[in-house]
Design a protein around this motif. Structure first.
Motif, PDB file in Angstrom:
ATOM      1  N   GLY A 183     -19.561  91.734  44.598  1.00  0.00           N
ATOM      2  CA  GLY A 183     -21.521  91.011  44.523  1.00  0.00           C
ATOM      3  C   GLY A 183     -22.651  91.171  45.585  1.00  0.00           C
ATOM      4  N   PHE A 184     -22.700  91.330  46.704  1.00  0.00           N
ATOM      5  CA  PHE A 184     -23.233  91.702  47.808  1.00  0.00           C
ATOM      6  C   PHE A 184     -23.116  93.645  47.446  1.00  0.00           C
ATOM      7  CE2 PHE A 184     -23.891  93.408  51.979  1.00  0.00           C
ATOM      8  CZ  PHE A 184     -25.471  93.035  52.198  1.00  0.00           C
ATOM      9  N   ALA A 185     -21.951  94.590  47.677  1.00  0.00           N
ATOM     10  CA  ALA A 185     -22.274  95.756  47.636  1.00  0.00           C
ATOM     11  C   ALA A 185     -22.921  96.633  46.446  1.00  0.00           C
ATOM     12  CB  ALA A 185     -20.794  96.068  47.706  1.00  0.00           C
ATOM     13  N   GLY A 186     -22.611  95.775  45.354  1.00  0.00           N
ATOM     14  CA  GLY A 186     -23.134  95.908  44.173  1.00  0.00           C
ATOM     15  C   GLY A 186     -24.246  95.382  43.725  1.00  0.00           C
ATOM     16  N   ALA A 187     -25.003  94.606  44.341  1.00  0.00           N
ATOM     17  CA  ALA A 187     -26.049  94.036  44.191  1.00  0.00           C
ATOM     18  C   ALA A 187     -26.281  93.736  42.955  1.00  0.00           C
ATOM     19  CB  ALA A 187     -27.515  95.350  44.307  1.00  0.00           C
ATOM     20  N   PHE A 188     -25.441  92.372  43.368  1.00  0.00           N
ATOM     21  CA  PHE A 188     -25.081  92.499  41.238  1.00  0.00           C
ATOM     22  C   PHE A 188     -26.072  90.774  41.057  1.00  0.00           C
ATOM     23  CE2 PHE A 188     -21.100  94.645  41.539  1.00  0.00           C
ATOM     24  CZ  PHE A 188     -21.669  95.803  40.403  1.00  0.00           C
ATOM     25  N   ARG A 189     -26.468  90.615  40.064  1.00  0.00           N
ATOM     26  CA  ARG A 189     -26.698  89.665  39.741  1.00  0.00           C
ATOM     27  C   ARG A 189     -25.863  88.193  39.164  1.00  0.00           C
ATOM     28  NH1 ARG A 189     -30.322  92.796  36.988  1.00  0.00           N
ATOM     29  NH2 ARG A 189     -32.560  92.983  37.918  1.00  0.00           N
ATOM     30  N   ARG A 190     -26.033  86.605  39.155  1.00  0.00           N
ATOM     31  CA  ARG A 190     -24.113  86.669  39.177  1.00  0.00           C
ATOM     32  C   ARG A 190     -24.262  87.074  37.286  1.00  0.00           C
ATOM     33  NH1 ARG A 190     -26.697  80.289  38.570  1.00  0.00           N
ATOM     34  NH2 ARG A 190     -28.624  80.394  36.797  1.00  0.00           N
ATOM     35  N   VAL A 309     -21.487  81.140  40.532  1.00  0.00           N
ATOM     36  CA  VAL A 309     -21.095  81.864  41.741  1.00  0.00           C
ATOM     37  C   VAL A 309     -22.145  81.094  42.697  1.00  0.00           C
ATOM     38  CG1 VAL A 309     -22.189  84.017  41.999  1.00  0.00           C
ATOM     39  CG2 VAL A 309     -20.966  83.277  39.563  1.00  0.00           C
ATOM     40  N   PRO A 310     -23.852  80.369  42.191  1.00  0.00           N
ATOM     41  CA  PRO A 310     -24.052  80.550  43.600  1.00  0.00           C
ATOM     42  C   PRO A 310     -23.242  78.744  43.881  1.00  0.00           C
ATOM     43  CG  PRO A 310     -25.482  79.177  41.784  1.00  0.00           C
ATOM     44  CD  PRO A 310     -23.780  80.682  41.043  1.00  0.00           C
ATOM     45  N   ARG A 314     -22.034  79.012  47.985  1.00  0.00           N
ATOM     46  CA  ARG A 314     -22.990  77.926  48.742  1.00  0.00           C
ATOM     47  C   ARG A 314     -21.274  76.791  49.763  1.00  0.00           C
ATOM     48  NH1 ARG A 314     -25.931  76.294  44.143  1.00  0.00           N
ATOM     49  NH2 ARG A 314     -27.990  76.772  44.849  1.00  0.00           N
ATOM     50  N   ARG A 315     -20.395  76.640  48.513  1.00  0.00           N
ATOM     51  CA  ARG A 315     -18.874  75.973  49.480  1.00  0.00           C
ATOM     52  C   ARG A 315     -18.137  76.827  50.116  1.00  0.00           C
ATOM     53  NH1 ARG A 315     -14.269  76.812  47.420  1.00  0.00           N
ATOM     54  NH2 ARG A 315     -14.469  77.883  46.033  1.00  0.00           N
ATOM     55  N   ARG A 316     -18.218  78.981  50.382  1.00  0.00           N
ATOM     56  CA  ARG A 316     -18.068  79.234  51.113  1.00  0.00           C
ATOM     57  C   ARG A 316     -18.276  79.298  51.794  1.00  0.00           C
ATOM     58  NH1 ARG A 316     -12.616  79.748  50.681  1.00  0.00           N
ATOM     59  NH2 ARG A 316     -12.294  80.099  48.598  1.00  0.00           N
ATOM     60  N   HIS A 333     -28.673  84.084  43.941  1.00  0.00           N
ATOM     61  CA  HIS A 333     -29.252  85.471  44.403  1.00  0.00           C
ATOM     62  C   HIS A 333     -29.017  85.746  45.140  1.00  0.00           C
ATOM     63  CE1 HIS A 333     -32.449  88.249  42.035  1.00  0.00           C
ATOM     64  NE2 HIS A 333     -32.476  88.941  42.779  1.00  0.00           N
ATOM     65  N   SER A 334     -28.324  85.286  46.237  1.00  0.00           N
ATOM     66  CA  SER A 334     -28.063  85.767  47.928  1.00  0.00           C
ATOM     67  C   SER A 334     -27.895  86.759  48.023  1.00  0.00           C
ATOM     68  CB  SER A 334     -27.374  84.396  48.629  1.00  0.00           C
ATOM     69  OG  SER A 334     -28.624  83.804  48.215  1.00  0.00           O
ATOM     70  N   LEU A 335     -26.461  87.147  46.986  1.00  0.00           N
ATOM     71  CA  LEU A 335     -26.125  88.849  47.048  1.00  0.00           C
ATOM     72  C   LEU A 335     -26.917  89.728  46.860  1.00  0.00           C
ATOM     73  CD1 LEU A 335     -22.484  87.740  45.403  1.00  0.00           C
ATOM     74  CD2 LEU A 335     -22.711  87.500  48.092  1.00  0.00           C
TER      75      LEU A 335
END
Length: 385
Positions: A183-190, A309-310, A314-316, A333-335
């Motif tokens: 999710g981070f590397a791909g700049a993906f939306r949830r 996804v959020p 948050r849990r992790r 959207h944090s990723l």
């Protein structure tokens, strides 16, 4: 033969207007209705249907016509919503919500053969005035999810791996790690992550993982796009490694069920180096990539929802020891926000960032820069203090 105008019911269903003139054959009409339905993303269709039902109910209670709606009626509807307060005395509806309502009304009016009320000056001016009132009073500021940067991701996925106590918890760890790093590397939306199926992702010998987005928020026509998630120096933060470790679980589950997953994880060697050059197991092409997982470790056949996804993030983060106030600021959207923020901090230009994020203009990149990296290219860092 002519095609009659279509009208829309309260929930967006398409019906033919009354006339003695024959309409198109039923099978053609059904295909037209289906194409009209698919012209917008499912989430947009649901939102527009809900927004329309709300407006119809409001008009009925106030003795007004909903279709076609007079621009003054729409303006009064917006003022009424803007004046609505929660139990805490805060504005109940954000300006963005009101703007979406106007778009929904326009959508229904156009499909029924009427002009969109939002194009009238009185409606546009009312919306503009409401935004100014909100801004002047400091009401409902835009909530931007806090970004997660590379150091955050490494901390979180490391903590997730250290928290594994058995095969069931490792299933969850492998899924969550793949979700976070991809999710981070791909700049993906949830929603992008939730919509992925196994066939959308493939390993490329030189680039890393290729992820095919069949449709996204800014691609309503479904033209699609491919994003590459590269190999990294460290195996702990390598998106291809994370993806492969998760796909191994999916393949074992889909082929042998629960016993296959248990056997895979109990016999797996320690994750102390890259695994992304290994063989990629075969998975069902149309099966969801990220799936729900029951407490006992069993995989569901249904995909993970966008709203989950959020919750994963948050849990992790909480498990990794982040302060509860920080955790509360994280979201789906944090990723994506983290990718842009990290890229800006690393000195990458807007065009390079946009090639991965899919943004059509640099305006949003500037928003991330202003909110999350304000010292970048700022003279305050070199004024002699």
């Amino acid at each position: 033969m002519t095609i009659e105008p279509v009208n829309e019911g309260p929930s967006g269903s398409v019906t033919a207007s009354s006339s003695t003139e024959p309409v198109v054959p039923e099978d053609v009409a059904a295909r037209i209705a289906g194409a009209v339905q698919r012209s917008r993303a499912e989430n947009t269709r649901r939102a527009y249907a809900s927004d329309w039902d709300r407006f119809v109910t409001w008009c009925f209670s106030h003795g007004r016509n909903a279709l076609p709606a007079h621009p003054m009626v729409v303006a009064a509807y917006l003022i009424d919503a803007a004046d609505t307060l929660t139990e805490d005395g805060e504005r109940a509806y954000a300006p963005a919500t009101l703007s979406r309502w106007v778009a929904a009304l326009g959508h229904h009016h156009r499909r029924a053969g009427h002009s969109a009320p939002g194009s009238h000056e009185v409606v546009a001016a009312t919306l503009s005035g409401i935004r100014r009132d909100y801004a002047a009073n400091g009401d409902r500021p835009r909530r931007q999810a806090a970004p997660l940067l590379v150091d955050d991701l490494v901390t979180i996925v490391t903590a997730a791996r250290q928290a594994v106590t058995g095969w069931a918890s490792e299933v969850l760890e492998r899924r969550d790690t793949a979700l976070l790093l991809m999710g981070f590397a791909g700049a993906f939306r949830r929603g992008d992550l939730a919509d992925l199926v196994c066939g959308d992702v493939s390993m490329h010998r030189l680039d890393g993982v290729h992820v095919r987005l069949r449709r996204s928020k800014t691609d309503q026509e479904g033209e699609g796009a491919t994003r590459a998630l590269p190999f990294t120096v460290s195996h702990t933060s390598c998106p291809p490694c994370a993806w492969l470790r998760w796909v191994q679980v999916l393949a074992a589950h889909d082929t042998y069920g629960r016993p296959g997953v248990i056997r895979l994880l109990r016999n797996a060697p320690p994750f102390d180096g890259h695994v992304c050059k290994g063989a990629v197991p075969r998975t069902a092409v149309r099966a969801p990539l990220f799936r729900s997982i029951r407490k006992n470790g069993n995989l569901s056949e249904t995909g993970l929802s966008g709203s989950a996804v959020p919750w994963v993030i948050r849990r992790r983060a909480e498990q990794a020891g982040y302060d509860e106030n920080v955790v509360a600021q994280l979201g789906g959207h944090s990723l994506r926000a983290g990718f842009v923020t990290q890229a800006v901090r690393n000195g990458r230009n807007a065009q390079a960032i946009m090639r991965q994020t899919g943004h059509s203009t640099a305006a949003m990149i500037e928003v991330y820069t202003r909110e999350n990296a304000p010292l970048i290219a700022n003279a305050v860092t070199d004024i002699g203090l």
